[in-house]
Design an enzyme around this catalytic site. Structure first.
Site, PDB file in Angstrom:
ATOM      1  CB  SER A 107      29.464  33.144  22.246  1.00  0.00           C
ATOM      2  OG  SER A 107      28.543  32.096  22.169  1.00  0.00           O
ATOM      3  CG  HIS A 132      31.349  30.323  18.716  1.00  0.00           C
ATOM      4  ND1 HIS A 132      32.141  29.817  19.710  1.00  0.00           N
ATOM      5  CD2 HIS A 132      30.212  30.739  19.346  1.00  0.00           C
ATOM      6  CE1 HIS A 132      31.529  29.913  20.874  1.00  0.00           C
ATOM      7  NE2 HIS A 132      30.348  30.463  20.676  1.00  0.00           N
TER       8      HIS A 132
END
EC number: 3.4.21.92
Length: 203
Positions: A107, A132
């Site tokens: 992330s 993501h």
């Protein structure tokens, strides 16, 4: 989950003793490595941690503006705003910031890994990288939820554009690949352009 007291965690940090002309001097291991221009970004990216990382980056710039800084990352990600404070400081300061993934960079951790100086972004061979779209959760009136949804979409588009710049991937590829959790091995992260090389041993 039970959390160890801070005093216990501090007791687990090794101390390093150095001999100087004035006698012995002891440092905790992280302070000693900071002298070698090494910073550790470990754990959840949040405001307090971001402030510490930013302070260390600015300190090392003031010490030697022409020497590289080495940022070691082992993080599951976290706050976008905290991560962007670190990212913007990395881009702002004069020294190149070399990033190294140890363990995982997921992330916001992956975004910071990719944000290192071009040609100086690395993974250790068994580390993992995950990209993501930003996560969001909000409760309240419908109008407020709509405002926050627009904010998250704006952040998503901005992060995708920046990731495209750092990786060299087309924006539409980044948008597709960040739509869901996308895990990569170190080799896959290098092929994707998130890092420039794998480090297997000291050269």
């Amino acid at each position: 989950m039970h959390k160890a007291p801070e005093s216990v965690l501090n007791a687990l940090v090794p101390m390093v003793v150095e001999q100087t002309a004035k006698g012995e001097r002891s440092y905790d291991i992280y302070s000693r490595l900071l002298k070698e221009r090494v910073i550790f970004l470990v754990g959840q990216v949040e405001e307090h941690m971001a402030n510490l990382i930013v302070a260390q980056l600015l300190f090392l710039e003031s010490e030697s503006p022409d020497k590289d800084i080495y940022l070691y990352i082992n993080s599951p990600g976290g706050s976008v705003t905290a991560g962007m404070a670190i990212y913007d400081t990395m881009q702002f300061i004069k020294p190149n910031v070399s990033t190294v993934c140890i363990g995982q960079a997921a992330s916001m951790g992956a975004f910071l890994l990719a944000g290192g100086a071009k040609g100086k972004r690395h993974c250790l061979p068994n580390s993992r990288v995950m990209i993501h779209q930003p996560l969001g959760g909000f409760q309240g009136q419908a109008s407020d939820i709509a405002i926050h949804a627009q904010e998250i979409l704006g952040i998503k588009n901005k992060l995708n554009q920046m990731l495209a710049e750092h990786t060299g991937q087309p924006l539409e590829v980044i948008e597709r690949d960040t739509d869901r959790d996308n895990f990569m091995s170190a080799t896959q992260a290098m092929d994707y352009g998130l890092v420039d090389s794998l480090l297997t041993s000291r050269s």
